[in-house]
Design an enzyme around this catalytic site. Structure first.
Site, mmCIF file in Angstrom:
data_model
loop_
_atom_site.group_PDB
_atom_site.id
_atom_site.type_symbol
_atom_site.label_atom_id
_atom_site.label_comp_id
_atom_site.label_asym_id
_atom_site.label_seq_id
_atom_site.Cartn_x
_atom_site.Cartn_y
_atom_site.Cartn_z
ATOM 1 N N LYS A 1 -8.431 4.380 4.570
ATOM 2 C CA LYS A 1 -7.748 3.174 4.085
ATOM 3 C C LYS A 1 -7.269 2.378 5.283
ATOM 4 O O LYS A 1 -6.455 2.862 6.079
ATOM 5 C CB LYS A 1 -6.585 3.556 3.178
ATOM 6 C CG LYS A 1 -5.792 2.335 2.720
ATOM 7 C CD LYS A 1 -4.760 2.659 1.675
ATOM 8 C CE LYS A 1 -3.960 1.411 1.328
ATOM 9 N NZ LYS A 1 -2.957 1.662 0.300
ATOM 10 N N LYS B 1 -11.648 2.057 1.692
ATOM 11 C CA LYS B 1 -10.948 0.888 1.166
ATOM 12 C C LYS B 1 -10.532 -0.015 2.314
ATOM 13 O O LYS B 1 -9.925 0.498 3.256
ATOM 14 C CB LYS B 1 -9.724 1.370 0.395
ATOM 15 C CG LYS B 1 -8.826 0.263 -0.091
ATOM 16 C CD LYS B 1 -7.614 0.846 -0.728
ATOM 17 C CE LYS B 1 -6.696 -0.303 -1.098
ATOM 18 N NZ LYS B 1 -5.373 0.129 -1.395
#
Ligand code: PBG
Length: 323
Positions: free
Chosen positions: A195, A248
């Protein structure tokens, strides 16, 4: 004699031939739909920076979930907006917190729909950071215990999958241990492993009111310049017990999705995030591109890069068109 000329166009002429040799197929089975839940009744508040998305109260959510299930979308990812924020984000792990209530309501009405929950503190903390703040910094280890409580409270409410997005070190292990101790040995963890500290979360932070009140998230989310480090993060999360690993954002990080796919033989998720959705919608609303076609192209590209499934605000509109 020279070889006969190779003509790739031979296989492009007829739609059925194109279909026959298509390498990547996007289906409704590949989609998870993220949603924002608020306290109250009858609330269906449009999110300005995410056209087509709403903040929903639980009664409205339940109505929508019947539709989502009937479209064949396998699951949803729930984010909550608390009634009140405090320094330790206590509604995040309250038994009657917004997400806990929402999970119970959805599982009650559409038990077969997979309900995943985002495990983080940032929507719930007054300072907007994903962990406990002491002396102006986000403290890792004191946060783990709170995250584990959030995860167990979600599992107790009936969540089918726990998705930690906080990026604290060791959180997958801490959550796994806590779930196991509470007898949720069969509840899987989908870890936001790679992330990045991304500007593409901007619209989400409007929607969830979760922007940090000081500084930024670069001391815990990853540097967008790094991909080898993503592989180390993923290896750690797998070692700690992650069942599914996620990259992500998705579109700006397709190389990371591919590297993950090639390096690890595990289920791969990719999150097509709020900013990626907002850019597409803004361009489509201006008539600058064909939004429907661009949506499908984007999601196919994420699968082509190696994702098994995609978390996307496009899930509903695309599911309608995938049939
Ligand atoms: C919470 C969280 C965020 C997103 C998912 N979980 C925001 C953030 O890290 O600031 C972003 C999702 C999106 O942009 O669609 N930590």
């Amino acid at each position: 004699m020279a070889h006969a000329m190779f003509r790739p166009r031979r296989l492009r002429e007829k739609p059925l031939l194109r279909k026959l040799i298509r390498e990547t197929v996007l289906t409704v089975d590949d989609l998870i739909y993220p949603l924002f839940i608020v306290h109250g009744r009858g609330v269906r508040e449009p999110i300005g920076s995410m056209p087509g998305q709403f903040r929903l109260s639980i009664d409205e959510l339940v109505k929508d979930m019947k539709d989502v299930a009937s479209m064949g979308i396998p699951g949803v990812l729930l984010f909550g907006l608390p009634a009140e924020k405090d320094p330790r984000g206590s509604e995040a792990y309250a038994e009657d917190g917004i997400v806990q209530q929402a999970v119970r309501a959805v599982k009650d009405v559409v038990p077969d729909l997979l309900v995943a929950t985002d495990v983080c503190l940032c929507q719930y903390t007054s300072h907007g950071h994903c962990g406990v703040v002491e002396g102006g910094t986000v403290r890792n280890d004191p946060t783990l215990e709170l995250l584990a409580r959030v995860a167990v409270s979600h599992a107790e409410a009936g969540a089918d999958m726990i998705a930690p997005s906080d990026m604290m070190d060791g959180r997958v292990g801490a959550i796994r241990e806590a779930l196991d101790e509470a007898n949720f040995t069969d509840t899987p963890i989908m870890a936001y492993s790679a992330k990045y500290a991304s500007s593409f979360y901007g619209p989400f932070r409007d929607a969830a009111d979760s922007a940090p009140q000081f500084g930024d998230r670069r001391s815990y989310q990853m540097d967008p310049a790094n991909s080898a480090e993503a592989m180390r993060e993923i290896a750690l999360d797998l070692d700690e017990g992650a069942d599914i690993v996620m990259v992500k954002p998705a579109v700006a990080y397709l190389d990371v999705v591919r590297a993950l796919r090639d390096a690890f033989d595990v289920p791969v998720a990719a999150y097509h995030v709020s900013g990626e959705y907002a850019m597409l919608k803004a361009a489509a609303q201006n008539g600058w591109l064909d939004g429907d076609a661009a949506a499908l192209e984007t999601l196919v590209a994420i699968k082509r890069a190696g994702a098994d499934f995609v978390l996307t605000y496009l899930a509903r509109e695309v599911a309608e068109r995938l049939g």
